[in-house]
Every structure is written in structure tokens, then in C-alpha cells.
Scaffold this motif. Structure first.
Motif, mmCIF file in Angstrom:
data_model
loop_
_atom_site.group_PDB
_atom_site.id
_atom_site.type_symbol
_atom_site.label_atom_id
_atom_site.label_comp_id
_atom_site.label_asym_id
_atom_site.label_seq_id
_atom_site.Cartn_x
_atom_site.Cartn_y
_atom_site.Cartn_z
ATOM 1 N N ARG A 419 0.812 -1.218 0.000
ATOM 2 C CA ARG A 419 0.000 0.000 0.000
ATOM 3 C C ARG A 419 0.845 1.268 0.000
ATOM 4 N NH1 ARG A 419 -5.162 -0.444 3.913
ATOM 5 N NH2 ARG A 419 -5.308 1.719 3.231
ATOM 6 N N PRO A 420 1.893 1.356 0.832
ATOM 7 C CA PRO A 420 2.723 2.574 0.777
ATOM 8 C C PRO A 420 3.359 2.812 -0.598
ATOM 9 C CG PRO A 420 3.132 1.405 2.816
ATOM 10 C CD PRO A 420 2.293 0.498 1.971
ATOM 11 N N LEU A 421 3.925 1.754 -1.210
ATOM 12 C CA LEU A 421 4.566 1.923 -2.511
ATOM 13 C C LEU A 421 3.538 2.218 -3.604
ATOM 14 C CD1 LEU A 421 7.275 -0.878 -2.323
ATOM 15 C CD2 LEU A 421 7.678 1.576 -2.385
ATOM 16 N N ALA A 422 2.369 1.573 -3.526
ATOM 17 C CA ALA A 422 1.317 1.861 -4.500
ATOM 18 C C ALA A 422 0.851 3.309 -4.378
ATOM 19 C CB ALA A 422 0.139 0.901 -4.290
ATOM 20 N N ALA A 423 0.758 3.792 -3.138
ATOM 21 C CA ALA A 423 0.332 5.181 -2.929
ATOM 22 C C ALA A 423 1.323 6.170 -3.527
ATOM 23 C CB ALA A 423 0.152 5.440 -1.434
ATOM 24 N N MET A 424 2.600 5.837 -3.497
ATOM 25 C CA MET A 424 3.648 6.751 -3.971
ATOM 26 C C MET A 424 4.085 6.500 -5.404
ATOM 27 S SD MET A 424 4.159 8.825 -1.568
ATOM 28 C CE MET A 424 3.201 8.840 -0.046
ATOM 29 N N LEU A 425 3.484 5.517 -6.091
ATOM 30 C CA LEU A 425 3.913 5.186 -7.450
ATOM 31 C C LEU A 425 3.781 6.370 -8.413
ATOM 32 C CD1 LEU A 425 4.972 3.066 -9.393
ATOM 33 C CD2 LEU A 425 2.607 2.317 -9.776
ATOM 34 N N PRO A 426 2.650 7.091 -8.452
ATOM 35 C CA PRO A 426 2.581 8.254 -9.360
ATOM 36 C C PRO A 426 3.658 9.296 -9.061
ATOM 37 C CG PRO A 426 0.396 7.652 -8.577
ATOM 38 C CD PRO A 426 1.372 6.861 -7.764
ATOM 39 N N PHE A 427 3.900 9.546 -7.789
ATOM 40 C CA PHE A 427 4.945 10.498 -7.387
ATOM 41 C C PHE A 427 6.300 10.052 -7.915
ATOM 42 C CE2 PHE A 427 8.365 11.432 -4.379
ATOM 43 C CZ PHE A 427 8.324 12.821 -4.338
ATOM 44 N N PRO A 455 1.786 17.046 -4.434
ATOM 45 C CA PRO A 455 0.339 16.746 -4.446
ATOM 46 C C PRO A 455 0.031 15.326 -4.900
ATOM 47 C CG PRO A 455 0.715 18.953 -5.270
ATOM 48 C CD PRO A 455 2.070 18.327 -5.092
ATOM 49 N N LEU A 456 0.873 14.772 -5.776
ATOM 50 C CA LEU A 456 0.666 13.375 -6.181
ATOM 51 C C LEU A 456 0.870 12.430 -5.007
ATOM 52 C CD1 LEU A 456 2.565 13.416 -9.608
ATOM 53 C CD2 LEU A 456 0.085 13.309 -9.251
ATOM 54 N N ALA A 457 1.878 12.712 -4.166
ATOM 55 C CA ALA A 457 2.110 11.892 -2.975
ATOM 56 C C ALA A 457 0.950 12.022 -1.999
ATOM 57 C CB ALA A 457 3.424 12.292 -2.311
ATOM 58 N N ILE A 458 0.446 13.244 -1.838
ATOM 59 C CA ILE A 458 -0.673 13.469 -0.920
ATOM 60 C C ILE A 458 -1.925 12.770 -1.428
ATOM 61 C CG2 ILE A 458 -2.182 15.234 0.070
ATOM 62 C CD1 ILE A 458 0.236 17.145 -0.055
ATOM 63 N N ALA A 459 -2.195 12.887 -2.734
ATOM 64 C CA ALA A 459 -3.374 12.233 -3.302
ATOM 65 C C ALA A 459 -3.268 10.714 -3.192
ATOM 66 C CB ALA A 459 -3.537 12.650 -4.765
ATOM 67 N N GLY A 460 -2.081 10.178 -3.480
ATOM 68 C CA GLY A 460 -1.891 8.732 -3.358
ATOM 69 C C GLY A 460 -2.080 8.249 -1.933
ATOM 70 N N THR A 461 -1.595 9.039 -0.987
ATOM 71 C CA THR A 461 -1.764 8.687 0.419
ATOM 72 C C THR A 461 -3.239 8.658 0.791
ATOM 73 O OG1 THR A 461 0.371 9.638 1.022
ATOM 74 C CG2 THR A 461 -1.251 9.391 2.788
ATOM 75 N N TRP A 462 -3.981 9.665 0.355
ATOM 76 C CA TRP A 462 -5.404 9.762 0.708
ATOM 77 C C TRP A 462 -6.213 8.616 0.100
ATOM 78 C CZ3 TRP A 462 -8.027 12.737 4.073
ATOM 79 C CH2 TRP A 462 -9.422 12.750 3.977
ATOM 80 N N ILE A 463 -5.939 8.312 -1.168
ATOM 81 C CA ILE A 463 -6.742 7.318 -1.877
ATOM 82 C C ILE A 463 -6.344 5.891 -1.529
ATOM 83 C CG2 ILE A 463 -7.357 6.444 -4.178
ATOM 84 C CD1 ILE A 463 -6.896 9.319 -5.206
ATOM 85 N N VAL A 464 -5.044 5.626 -1.472
ATOM 86 C CA VAL A 464 -4.547 4.253 -1.313
ATOM 87 C C VAL A 464 -3.954 4.005 0.066
ATOM 88 C CG1 VAL A 464 -2.953 2.513 -2.246
ATOM 89 C CG2 VAL A 464 -4.051 4.143 -3.795
#
Length: 490
Positions: A419-427, A455-464
Motif C-alpha cells: 500500500r505505501p509503494l502503491a500510494a507513492m507510485l505516481p509520485f 500533491p501526487l504523494a498526498i493524493a496517493g496517500t489519501w486514496i490508497v
């Protein structure tokens, strides 16, 4: 992070590669002298947290007084050991003849610094056990800021290794004094006296700390041996190239350690008040959330490390130090969660089971670093650190968590890496693309590029990265904060 960012290039350019490399070696020696802590400080934090939860002041007095007695002996040993090492420094590192005296005096001063740090560390551990990290961080950050300012002034005016060691001694002394004052203000009833020195308490501390000491000794090999290995098999100037990349990787570790330092007494207190099940739930959340906090830093190092070092330190260091940083960052992507798990296991006093893994990792690390260092140079030493780190983090950690905490290996993997790596993949992807297509002319421009990708890291954190209840709790905090701000303006 800010202090390291400004201070490191200043020291490299004022000291030169040789003396900066020696300062890295001295730092490793200080780290090994810190083993005289024997794991007792960690035990003090744990037991203070438990005694505070149960309201047992008498036990707290016995604990602090007994720990001070033990550390008084350790401090004397540290000074003696520092003296011996300073007189035989050339046996530990290939020291240029022009710097032997200067480096030897610096090591001697470092031994005294470690001795003072050991004794004052009891009070720092007590503050941590009381979970007053606001106060602890204020003291630590103030001390670091004063030390940095002093370094800029004195080293900028020609100071060298002896100056650096003396400033470190002064900072540790001032910080220790602040720890003592703060502890007694937080707990006015606390007394330190010979009558509170207790054999049963000593046995309890030593029993808990014995395995902690083995873990710390292994960790010293993992985190403090690289500079010594390089100094033993290569010219000491090569240490500077490793230290530049290694120190940046340690920035991420320091951020993670800040999180772990809070989790440690909290897990101990939660176990004492609510049982192992509640503590286990806290650990699962902590592993995931703490990894998410640090991953943007680590992934930036992994995707853009050489570029940053080239802008920060100069083109001379871009290739080698940048490669070192990327190799170390690769291991950190999965090692961060293991670090939090290890700290939490210590808080539950289940850390005996970690000893074989830590020893195995240390032995493999040291062996590979020597072998690969001789064939590949400083990047080989970096791989010698990263390969065992990946093996332990990906293989041992899920198995251990399942066995000791009853958390299935798949669930641990989901919280720790997936989950952490998936959340940060776009970043990470955008960071990589920017590094290849958008040249940063200076380091401030580089930070601007990182800022626009956050913002990509923040969005990934929120969603995933976050669970539903965590998103709801965060919304509640934001509403309360907004309501207070509106009320204050009204």
C-alpha cells in the motif's frame, strides 16, 4: 534535514576530502563507543512509560538511580577506550601523516563526549518515557541549531577536526544539562540517590537490555561500519564520497527514527493498559503510516539522487556519491517498515527473537562490504549494505510478525510495502520523468520541482495509503482546526 543540507557541503569544501573522510571515520568510532549504552537507555524509556502508566513513583526513582549508576561506569570506560583508540588511530584507518595528531585529539575528545552523553541520556530516556516529545525535540533541535551556527563560525575561520569535536562536546554537555532540568520539572517528586540503587531493578534493566545490546551492536555494524571498511581497504579520501551519499540516506532514517521514538513508549504503554491485541493493532498502523511519511524522501533519492548531489555538492561527487545514495535508497524502500517493527517488538519485550536476524544481517553486511568494496569500490560497500537489508526486510520480517504478533504475512506485506509503494507510485514515476526531461539549474529549482510533485504523494496517500476510519478522523481534525481558526478571527 535543513541543517544537514546546509552543513554538509560547507564542511566538505572547508575541510577537504581527506579531513572530511576522517570526520566520517571519527563518527563511526563514536557510534561504536555508543555501544557502551548496552541497551539500557531503551530499557529506561520502556520502564518509565510503564511506571508512568501504573503510577509507581517509587519504582521510577529506583529505575533512574540504578541506570545512572550503571552509566557512570560505562562513561569511564568510554573515556578510557577513546584514549586508547586515539593513541592507535592509524591502526583503524589509513590516516595521512599531516592529520594524524589532529584526528587523534578529536577522537580523544569524542570519547569524553560519549561519556557525558551516556550519563545524560538517562534523563533524555526518561523524558521520552513520559512521552513529552515536544520538550525533547525542542531541546534537541535547539542544541543542533546552536552547534551548526558555531560550526559555521569556527570552521569558517580555519577550525578543523579538533574544533568540530570540541563543539560536539559542548553541545552534548548543554543538551544533557537541559535534559536534567526538564526531567525534574516534569517530575518534581523524582529523586536520584544512592539509596534508590537497587539490585533487583538492576537485574530487571540488564535482563531486558541484554538482547537490546546485541541488537544495537548489530545495528552499529549495519550503520557505522561502512566508513571504517572503506578507510581500511581504500584511501581515506574515498570515505568522503560514501559519507555524502550515506549521510543523505541517514536523513530519511532520522525522520523514521523520529516516528519510531514516539511509537516505542506508546506501544509499551498501550500493552500495559489495553493488552497485546491493542498494541498489535497500533503496530500495524504505525508500520504503514510511518513508511508513507518517509517514502517521498526515499523515492526522491532513488529517482533523482545523482542530480541532487551534483547540484548540492558539485559535479565531482555526482556520479559516485549519487550511485551510493541510489543503492542505499533502494534498500530503504522496504527497510523502513522493518525498522518500525523492530522498535515496536522491543517495546513489547519480544526482541529476543530478532537477535539471530540482526546478527546474520550484520555478518553478511560486513562480509559483502569487504568483498564487493575491493572489486567495485565505494558502490560495492553500498551494495554490501543493501543486499542483506532487502533479504531481511522482505523475508524475515513478515515471518516474524506472523509468529510473534499473529499478523498474517500477507497482511504485513500489505501494510509495510504494497500500500505505501502503491500510494507513492505516481509520485515516483513523475519524479523520474522530470529528472530525465527537465533540467534543474540549481538546488532551489530542484526543490521547486519536488514541491510541485508532492500533491501526487498526498493524493496517493489519501486514496490508497489511508484506511476509511483514518480518512474520517483526518476530516474531523481538519474541521476542528478550521472551526478554531474561524472562531479566532471572529
Amino acid at each position: 534535514m535543513a541543517i544537514s543540507f546546509v552543513l554538509s557541503p560547507f564542511l566538505v569544501h572547508h575541510l577537504g576530502d581527506a579531513r572530511y573522510g576522517l570526520w566520517g571515520v571519527i563518527g563511526s568510532i563514536i557510534g561504536y563507543l555508543g555501544l557502551l549504552d548496552l541497551g539500557i537507555r531503551v530499557g529506561v524509556t520502556r520502564f518509565v512509560a510503564r511506571h508512568e502508566a501504573t503510577g509507581d513513583r517509587e519504582a521510577a526513582n529506583r529505575l533512574v538511580s540504578t541506570a545512572l549508576g550503571l552509566f557512570g561506569v560505562a562513561a569511564v570506560i568510554a573515556v578510557v577506550a577513546g584514549t586508547v583508540i586515539s593513541l592507535n588511530l592509524q591502526r583503524f584507518a589509513q590516516t595521512p601523516s599531516d592529520y594524524v595528531h589532529e584526528a587523534s585529539v578529536a577522537v580523544f575528545i569524542a570519547g569524553i563526549t560519549v561519556g557525558i552523553s551516556l550519563v545524560s541520556g538517562v534523563y533524555g530516556a526518561a523524558i521520552a518515557g513520559l512521552q513529552r516529545f515536544d520538550l525533547l525535540n525542542t531541546i534537541d533541535l535547539t542544541g543542533e541549531a546552536l552547534r551548526a551556527a558555531a560550526i559555521f563560525y569556527f570552521v569558517g575561520n580555519g577550525g578543523g577536526l579538533i574544533t568540530l569535536a570540541t563543539l560536539q562536546l559542548c553541545m552534548v554537555t548543554l543538551r544533557g544539562t537541559a535534559y536534567v532540568i526538564a526531567t525534574h520539572r516534569l517530575q518534581p517528586w523524582m529523586q536520584v540517590a544512592r539509596r534508590f540503587y537497587d539490585r533487583l531493578t538492576r537485574r530487571e534493566i540488564v535482563s531486558f537490555s541484554a538482547y537490546t545490546f546485541i541488537l544495537h551492536a548489530s545495528a552499529m555494524v549495519l550503520f557505522s561500519s561502512d566508513a571504517l571498511v572503506i578507510a581500511a581497504i581504500m584511501p581515506v579520501t574515498q570515505v568522503a564520497f560514501f559519507v555524502i551519499g550515506g549521510n543523505l540516506s541517514q536523513v530519511a532514517m532520522q525522520v523514521q527514527s523520529g516516528v519510531s521514538r514516539v511509537i516505542y513508549p506508546l506501544v509499551s504503554s498501550r500493552q500495559a493498559s489495553h493488552g497485546l491485541g491493542a498494541a498489535s493493532l497500533l503496530i500495524r498502523k504505525s508500520v504503514r503510516l510511518s513508511t508513507i511519511i518517509v517514502l517521498p524522501i526515499v523515492l526522491t533519492f532513488l529517482t533523482r539522487g545523482p542530480t541532487f548531489i551534483g547540484l548540492w555538492m558539485g559535479p565531482k561527487y555526482m556520479s559516485t556519491a549519487g550511485a551510493v545514495l541510489q543503492i542505499l535508497a533502494l534498500g530503504q524502500c522496504v527497510f523502513m517498515s522493518y525498522q518500525v517493527l523492530g522498535i515496536s517488538i522491543m517495546a513489547l519485550a519480544l526482541h529476543k527473537g530478532l537477535v539471530p536476524a540482526y546478527i546474520a544481517e550484520a555478518v553478511i553486511n560486513l562480509s559483502l562490504s569487504f568483498i564487493l568494496g575491493k572489486t567495485m569500490g565505494v558502490t560495492g560497500v553500498a551494495w554490501g549494505t543493501t543486499i542483506p537489508r532487502l533479504i531481511i526486510s522482505l523475508g524475515f520480517a513478515p515471518w516474524f510478525c506472523s509468529r510473534k504478533l499473529g499478523v498474517p504475512a500477507k497482511e504485513y506485506a500489505m501494510h509495510a510495502w504494497i500500500r505505501p509503494l502503491a500510494a507513492m507510485l505516481p509520485f515516483a514515476v513523475v519524479s523520474y520523468v522530470i529528472d530525465r526531461t527537465w533540467t534543474a539549474p540549481n538546488v532551489f529549482y530542484f526543490f521547486g520541482q519536488v514541491a510541485i510533485t508532492m500533491p501526487l504523494a498526498i493524493a496517493g496517500t489519501w486514496i490508497v495509503g489511508l484506511e476509511q476510519d483514518e480518512r474520517q478522523q483526518l476530516r474531523g481534525w481538519l474541521r476542528v482546526g478550521l472551526a478554531r481558526r474561524i472562531g479566532a478571527r471572529a
